[in-house]
Structures are given as C-alpha cells and as structure tokens.
Design a protein around this motif. Structure first.
Motif, PDB file in Angstrom:
ATOM      1  N   GLY A 398       0.807  -1.213   0.000  1.00  0.00           N
ATOM      2  CA  GLY A 398       0.000   0.000   0.000  1.00  0.00           C
ATOM      3  C   GLY A 398       0.837   1.258   0.000  1.00  0.00           C
ATOM      4  N   GLY A 399       0.441   2.218  -0.859  1.00  0.00           N
ATOM      5  CA  GLY A 399       1.156   3.498  -0.912  1.00  0.00           C
ATOM      6  C   GLY A 399       2.576   3.298  -1.382  1.00  0.00           C
ATOM      7  N   SER A 400       3.534   3.691  -0.537  1.00  0.00           N
ATOM      8  CA  SER A 400       4.953   3.481  -0.835  1.00  0.00           C
ATOM      9  C   SER A 400       5.567   2.506   0.156  1.00  0.00           C
ATOM     10  N   THR A 401       4.721   1.623   0.700  1.00  0.00           N
ATOM     11  CA  THR A 401       5.166   0.620   1.667  1.00  0.00           C
ATOM     12  C   THR A 401       5.270  -0.729   0.972  1.00  0.00           C
ATOM     13  N   TRP A 402       6.307  -1.488   1.337  1.00  0.00           N
ATOM     14  CA  TRP A 402       6.598  -2.739   0.634  1.00  0.00           C
ATOM     15  C   TRP A 402       6.808  -3.888   1.602  1.00  0.00           C
ATOM     16  N   ASN A 403       6.405  -5.088   1.161  1.00  0.00           N
ATOM     17  CA  ASN A 403       6.742  -6.310   1.875  1.00  0.00           C
ATOM     18  C   ASN A 403       8.118  -6.784   1.424  1.00  0.00           C
ATOM     19  N   GLY A 404       8.766  -7.559   2.280  1.00  0.00           N
ATOM     20  CA  GLY A 404      10.125  -7.992   1.973  1.00  0.00           C
ATOM     21  C   GLY A 404      10.210  -9.276   1.180  1.00  0.00           C
ATOM     22  N   SER A 405       9.072  -9.957   0.949  1.00  0.00           N
ATOM     23  CA  SER A 405       9.101 -11.197   0.182  1.00  0.00           C
ATOM     24  C   SER A 405       7.729 -11.449  -0.421  1.00  0.00           C
ATOM     25  N   VAL A 406       7.687 -12.358  -1.388  1.00  0.00           N
ATOM     26  CA  VAL A 406       6.443 -12.743  -2.043  1.00  0.00           C
ATOM     27  C   VAL A 406       6.486 -14.257  -2.269  1.00  0.00           C
ATOM     28  N   ASP A 407       5.332 -14.930  -2.115  1.00  0.00           N
ATOM     29  CA  ASP A 407       5.263 -16.372  -2.354  1.00  0.00           C
ATOM     30  C   ASP A 407       5.108 -16.644  -3.848  1.00  0.00           C
ATOM     31  N   LEU A 408       6.009 -17.462  -4.386  1.00  0.00           N
ATOM     32  CA  LEU A 408       5.961 -17.846  -5.798  1.00  0.00           C
ATOM     33  C   LEU A 408       6.078 -19.369  -5.907  1.00  0.00           C
ATOM     34  N   PRO A 409       5.478 -19.977  -6.951  1.00  0.00           N
ATOM     35  CA  PRO A 409       5.489 -21.446  -7.081  1.00  0.00           C
ATOM     36  C   PRO A 409       6.796 -21.972  -7.664  1.00  0.00           C
ATOM     37  N   VAL A 410       7.898 -21.686  -7.009  1.00  0.00           N
ATOM     38  CA  VAL A 410       9.205 -22.117  -7.501  1.00  0.00           C
ATOM     39  C   VAL A 410       9.903 -23.031  -6.505  1.00  0.00           C
ATOM     40  N   GLY A 411       9.164 -23.464  -5.482  1.00  0.00           N
ATOM     41  CA  GLY A 411       9.756 -24.326  -4.471  1.00  0.00           C
ATOM     42  C   GLY A 411       9.824 -25.769  -4.929  1.00  0.00           C
ATOM     43  N   ASN A 412      10.108 -26.676  -3.990  1.00  0.00           N
ATOM     44  CA  ASN A 412      10.221 -28.089  -4.298  1.00  0.00           C
ATOM     45  C   ASN A 412       8.940 -28.606  -4.932  1.00  0.00           C
ATOM     46  N   GLU A 413       9.071 -29.218  -6.111  1.00  0.00           N
ATOM     47  CA  GLU A 413       7.956 -29.767  -6.885  1.00  0.00           C
ATOM     48  C   GLU A 413       6.865 -28.724  -7.144  1.00  0.00           C
ATOM     49  N   GLY A 414       7.285 -27.455  -7.279  1.00  0.00           N
ATOM     50  CA  GLY A 414       6.353 -26.402  -7.657  1.00  0.00           C
ATOM     51  C   GLY A 414       5.550 -25.811  -6.520  1.00  0.00           C
ATOM     52  N   LEU A 415       5.895 -26.138  -5.276  1.00  0.00           N
ATOM     53  CA  LEU A 415       5.181 -25.564  -4.140  1.00  0.00           C
ATOM     54  C   LEU A 415       5.532 -24.089  -3.985  1.00  0.00           C
ATOM     55  N   ASP A 416       4.594 -23.321  -3.418  1.00  0.00           N
ATOM     56  CA  ASP A 416       4.876 -21.919  -3.120  1.00  0.00           C
ATOM     57  C   ASP A 416       5.990 -21.822  -2.092  1.00  0.00           C
ATOM     58  N   THR A 417       6.861 -20.873  -2.305  1.00  0.00           N
ATOM     59  CA  THR A 417       7.930 -20.617  -1.347  1.00  0.00           C
ATOM     60  C   THR A 417       8.183 -19.124  -1.291  1.00  0.00           C
ATOM     61  N   GLY A 418       8.631 -18.626  -0.154  1.00  0.00           N
ATOM     62  CA  GLY A 418       8.898 -17.203   0.001  1.00  0.00           C
ATOM     63  C   GLY A 418      10.145 -16.782  -0.756  1.00  0.00           C
ATOM     64  N   VAL A 419      10.009 -15.783  -1.617  1.00  0.00           N
ATOM     65  CA  VAL A 419      11.130 -15.230  -2.383  1.00  0.00           C
ATOM     66  C   VAL A 419      11.379 -13.816  -1.884  1.00  0.00           C
ATOM     67  N   SER A 420      12.539 -13.564  -1.337  1.00  0.00           N
ATOM     68  CA  SER A 420      12.823 -12.267  -0.718  1.00  0.00           C
ATOM     69  C   SER A 420      13.196 -11.229  -1.763  1.00  0.00           C
ATOM     70  N   TRP A 421      12.955  -9.974  -1.419  1.00  0.00           N
ATOM     71  CA  TRP A 421      13.285  -8.834  -2.285  1.00  0.00           C
ATOM     72  C   TRP A 421      14.043  -7.807  -1.480  1.00  0.00           C
ATOM     73  N   ASP A 422      15.251  -7.454  -1.952  1.00  0.00           N
ATOM     74  CA  ASP A 422      16.081  -6.485  -1.233  1.00  0.00           C
ATOM     75  C   ASP A 422      15.919  -5.068  -1.747  1.00  0.00           C
TER      76      ASP A 422
END
Length: 677
Positions: A398-422
């Motif tokens: 929201g606004g100019s506020t950001w989360n530090g990670s997002v869940d994407l389906p790139v984990g083991n066997e395509g499971l969602d896993t947290g991908v961090s953003w710096d």
C-alpha cells in the motif's frame, strides 16, 4: 551747481548702473552653489569608490576563508583587495583607514578617509569625514545535490598503487578507496551544510553558520544494480513480471487419498521376565509318602497367571506393501509365573511342596491391513526451466510501503515458497541499438521523466528477485536459451549483487544520520555506470517521477541542481550477472536476440547509454560534476568521463587526499559569495 539732494534724485531716476551692483551682490551665492556641487560630487565619488573597495575586500577575505576559519591570511587578502580598488590619497582624500573582521562566517569591513573641501572652505566648511561599512558571507542558494557513487568491489582496494586488485577479497583495505570516499563526502557536507560530521576535515564549520536555505542531499550507490525499488510508490512496480525461472509440470495419476480400516488381529506374542525369582516357600506338607517318586506325583503343574488387564498400544508403525497399508502395534499384559518343586524326607516319609514366583510380561503384536482409496490427481512430473511470468503484486503493502518477500510457485515440486526482495529493480522497456543520439523514443529506460502507467509493464519497473531466477544448461553443461526439462534442481548459473539502498533528496540536519548512511556503504559487485546515472537523474529531476518533491523549494523558490558522479574504474560487465536488464546471457534485452552477448557487446552498451544519459542530464540544466578516483581508470574511460561532465566540472583524483580536495572544491564552487549589505 547742483545740490546733494538733486544729485541723489537724479541717481534714483537713472537705472543705468543698477545691474552691475546687483551682479556683484549675486556672485557670493552663485559661488556657494557651484562650489558645493563640486565638493559634493567629490565626496560622492570618494564614498562610491570607497564602498566598492570595501565590498571587494570583504568578498576577497571571505573567499580566502572558504569553509575554514578567519586567519591573518584572510585579513591580508581583504586588505590587499581593498588597496587594489582604492589607491592611497585617491581623489584628494587622505588619512585612509580600513579594517576587516569575521563573526559567524560573515566578514565585516569598515573604511574611512578625510576629504578637504576645495571651494566650500571660503564658506566655513573645512574637512569632511567619509566612511562606509560592508559585509560578505558565504550564501547557499536553494540547492539539491545528488551523489551517484561507485560502490563496486574495487573500492575495497588501496587508494594508491598500480598493482591489480579486483575486490581485495571483499574486505576493505586499511586505506581503501571506499574509506576515502566516505571522508570526502562527509567533508563536502561540512563545507556546504556548515555542520560537523564525525570526520576530521581539517577545520570546523563556524558556529552558527548552518545553512537555513533549501539544501538537500540524495544518494545512489551503484555497482551491478541500484537499490531504488522501495523508494517508489506501489503503482510504479508492475503486478506481473517475467523471469528466467522454472515451472513445475504435472501429470494425472491415481493417488491414494485415504485407507479403509481393516480388522485388527493378534499377530504373535512374546513373553519375558520382569525382575528375578522370589524365594522358595513351603506351601503344603504330606506324610506317609512311600518314596520320592510318589512325592513328585504330588507336585502341581507350573503355570502362568495372566489375569491382569491388557495395556495401551505402543510403538505403532505403518507401512505399505503390495498397495495396502499395514499398521502394527504392541500391547503388554502383566502376570506371574508359578514354579513348583518338592522336598522329600525318607526318614519320616514327609513330602513338602515348595513354590517360587516371578513377574512375567506378555508382549502381544497386533496388525491391521487397510485397503487404499484412490482418486485421480495432478502430480509433479518435472520442471521446465524457461522464462516464466509471475504475479509479484504480493510485494505491495500500500502506498509506498513494501513487503520484503512474495510467495511464488518455484519451491520443491512447484510448491509456493517465500522469495525475498532487497529492493533492486529490473529496468523497464528498452531497445536494441548502438545509437543513442538522440535517445530512441521507445527506450523508456533512458527517459528520465517518463511517468509509469499503471497496468502497462513496459513503462513500469520489476522487482529483481534472485531466488526466482535460474540459468539453463544442457546435458553437456553448456548454457542454452531453450527450455530445459528435468526433475532435477539446476544450479543458478549466474552471479548477483545488490547495492546499498539509495536515498531520495532530503534534508540531513542531523550529521550523525549522514555519517551513518555513508559508514554503511558496502563495496561489492561490478561496474555498470549507466544504471547509476539513470537513477541519479530520476531522483534529481524536477519534472519526472518525483516532480511533486523536486520542482521547487518549500517556499516556491527556484533550485540549483547538481549531480556528482564518482567512479574508480572502467566499465566491467559480464553476460552471467543478474543485472537491471536481467541475466544478460539469457534475457538479451539490449543486445541481439539471436546470439549471446559478448563482454565487449555489453561494455559498449553500458558506455553508450552512460554518455547518452550524461547529455540528457546536462540538457535539463543540471550541473554534472564527474570525479575519476584512483590510478586504475583507462585513458578511454577518462575521455568518456571528461566528456560526460559539464564543461570545467571534471576532476581526477589519484588518491584519497586529492579526492577530499576535489570534493571540497566542488562544495566551494556550489556555494556562492554574496554581499549581505
């Protein structure tokens, strides 16, 4: 003969001689008027020239003082400049005096002379004292300064010497260039903002001389990438972005989703003793027993008494066999073992029945066979390593506020896993070309002021997500741009670094905050000059994505804008680095799509885009200062850097001491001397 009376009467009636008398009487006031004009003109001329000399002296003294203290040298400069502009006994003046002093950064001058009246002496006016005062201070106009600083790995290297050093083992040398840079920028801050940093800059800003005008500093540290994403509003980052990644592929199979329980049954038992035997005791005595055999016939049978309750199940274990599920568990039943013996005495035909007991445990093993229940489901088959578009909107808070990670389906066997953003970003749309004069219209990445359009990824930026990206190679270990299908986890096949977070233009009224930011700068990564300059320009521009903050001062005044670009080396690129344009070997966003880019291709691209951005910045009436630091910069790069700078604004520092001098000189040039009175 006429009488006296008749003579006077004739004289009264004769006007022929009156004019002469009247003219004689008018000579005195006319002389006063003319003489006064002459003498007043002389006084005005002396006062004007005296004021000009005083002003020049004050300015000279303040300029010599610079960002330091008032010294005898400063006073000498002021006096010499005064004398050069007002000669001794000029315009008939004499007994001239002049003095200059300094307080809180302001130089004050007082000058006086005596002037003798030339004409007005006959009317009682003798000598006139003429005196003037003047002030000069260092004044900073409304100013924004954006530092674009090379923080690549080579900044860890010593600031002197010519031996090769790429990153000094990712450790700062005792005389590392990054340390010299921190010192130079802190002393620049002291000079311009008149506030004390924690650096020993050789002088202390005069007390009370802190700048009260609009003065802001911003930073873009750069190496392979720039860390600017979390400075942007959410709408400036695309909701969906394409990465060199992987996608899980599934197939339809009958999958066991449950089991129908079977009937438990006793599989077997095992007995074991728990503790030792009790002592033997006589429980019965018989007489008139003929012999030992007859006595033995009277002995009861040994037996086990297992009349205790069965305990709870334990050590339960389940496995599958032949498609069925088998569950095994154990229970214990506690009891006693009764052991009989005899003792026979032939003397009196006596037979004694003796008994001993011992605790015993029966371990019962039960089993249950469960029948599987099947359902058709999609199950993991393998990964396809290829470009994949992901929804990355989960980073937006929201606004100019950001989360530090997002869940994407790139984990083991395509499971969602947290991908961090710096916070590092991928650039928006660009073009494949080597000609940037003029900058192509479709090269949005080089358009300093273009506002992004929500929902149009071509105009927006993407988050740079290291752990969502894979390189690809074939069975022979060679990189390939095609899709690779395998159930294995491929290695990343690229390198990645992210610079320290940039800072928008802001006031730094607390020096410790300024110091802390610089002290936290890390030197890591390769040298991509273009991306640093692009974002320095964006963060400084008065008409771009931050125009609401940059267009004018808080009071609506105009702002002088300066971009200070510093680097310690040549452009250094690699096709296997994850940059603001993706992994260059695979993405090929700015080089030919039909072949992998060479290092030469990429270096040419970076240098061409860098020079195009230099011109774009100067065309926006921004003063572009460029500083080359160290002995590792090639002649060709020196030429590019010199051409990049605003005319006369290029500096070349061979060591940290020269770098500090250069930065202080830039700060003094940005400051402007003005008369306050």
């Amino acid at each position: 003969m006429k009488t006296a009376k008749s003579f006077l009467q004739e004289l009264r009636s004769n006007t022929a001689g009156n004019t002469l008398a009247m003219a004689g009487m008018a000579i005195f006031p006319l002389a006063a008027m003319i003489g006064g004009g002459v003498d007043v003109s002389r006084i005005y001329l002396v006062q004007t020239r005296l004021q000009q000399a005083c002003d020049a002296g004050a300015l000279a003294g303040r300029r010599q003082m610079g960002s330091g203290n008032w010294t005898a040298t400063s006073n000498t400069s002021a006096q010499n400049m005064f004398k050069a502009n007002f000669e001794t006994d000029a315009f008939g003046s004499y007994d001239g005096t002049s003095s200059f002093s300094e307080n809180a950064g302001t130089v004050t001058g007082i000058a006086s002379v005596k002037v003798d009246m030339a004409v007005m002496q006959m009317f009682g006016f003798g000598t006139k004292d003429v005196s003037v005062e003047c002030d000069a201070s260092m004044s900073i106009p409304n100013t924004d300064v954006m530092f674009v600083l090379d923080t690549t790995g080579s900044m860890n290297c010593p600031d002197t010497g010519s031996s090769y050093c790429s990153n000094n083992g990712n450790r700062e040398a005792s005389n590392a260039r990054i340390r010299g840079l921190r010192s130079a920028v802190k002393c620049f801050y002291e000079t311009l903002a008149k506030r004390n940093s924690d650096e020993d800059c050789g002088s202390t800003p005069a007390a009370g001389s802190e700048n009260t005008a609009h003065l802001r500093f911003g930073f873009v540290p750069y190496s392979t990438n720039v860390n600017v994403g979390k400075l942007l509003p959410n709408d400036y980052i695309a909701d969906r972005w394409t990465y060199q990644s992987r996608e899980a592929v599934t197939r339809l199979e009958n999958v066991v989703v449950d089991y129908t329980p079977g009937t438990p049954y006793l599989y077997g038992s095992t007995f074991y003793y728990d503790g030792g035997w009790s002592g033997r005791s006589t429980i019965d005595t018989h007489y008139d027993v003929r012999n030992r055999n007859a006595c033995n016939d009277l002995q009861p049978e040994d037996y086990d008494d297992m009349s205790d309750s069965e305990g709870s199940r334990y050590n339960e274990y389940t496995w599958t066999s032949g498609g069925q599920q088998i569950t095994r568990w154990y229970t214990d039943v506690r009891g006693s073992r009764y052991d009989y013996s005899t003792s026979y005495s032939s003397r009196n035909d006596r037979c004694q029945i003796r008994l001993r007991t011992r605790d015993i445990v029966e371990q019962r093993e039960y089993r249950q066979v469960n029948t599987p229940v099947y359902e058709q489901q999609q199950v993991f088959s393998h990964y396809d390593y290829k470009p994949v578009t992901f929804n990355v909107s989960g980073l937006k808070a929201g606004g100019s506020t950001w989360n530090g990670s997002v869940d994407l389906p790139v984990g083991n066997e395509g499971l969602d896993t947290g991908v961090s953003w710096d916070g590092c970003i991928e650039e928006r749309q660009t073009v494949r070309t080597t000609s940037f004069s003029p900058i192509p219209v479709a090269a949005y990445d080089l358009d300093i002021d273009r506002m992004p359009t929500t929902g149009d990824p071509a105009t927006q930026w993407g988050p740079l997500l290291e752990t969502a990206v894979w390189g690809r190679y074939d069975n022979y270990g060679n990189r390939t741009s095609g899709t690779v299908s395998t159930s294995n986890n491929l290695s990343r096949n690229f390198s990645y670094t992210c610079a320290n977070e940039a800072r928008k233009l802001q006031r730094w009224d607390t020096p410790s905050d300024f110091d802390a930011y610089l002290d936290d700068l890390d030197a890591i990564g390769s040298t991509y000059h273009d991306i640093g300059l692009i974002w320095g320009a964006r963060l400084l521009s008065p008409t771009g994505i931050f125009s609401s903050e940059n267009a004018a001062s808080d009071t609506g005044g105009a702002i002088d804008r300066h971009l200070i670009f510093m680097t310690d080396g040549d452009t250094v690129t690699s096709s296997t680095q994850y940059t603001s344009y993706g992994v260059e070997w695979y993405d090929r966003r700015r080089t030919s799509a039909n072949s992998a880019p060479s290092t030469s291709d990429l270096t040419t691209q970076v240098n061409s885009r860098f020079l195009a951005m230099c011109n774009a910045i100067k065309n926006k009436n921004i003063t572009l200062w460029v500083v080359s630091f160290g002995n590792g910069v090639s002649a060709g790069s020196i030429t590019n850097l010199r051409n990049c700078a605003t005319s006369g604004k290029f500096y070349n520092a061979s060591n940290s001491a020269e770098l500090l001098t250069n930065f202080r000189s830039i700060a003094n040039d940005i400051s402007q001397l003005r008369l306050t009175n």
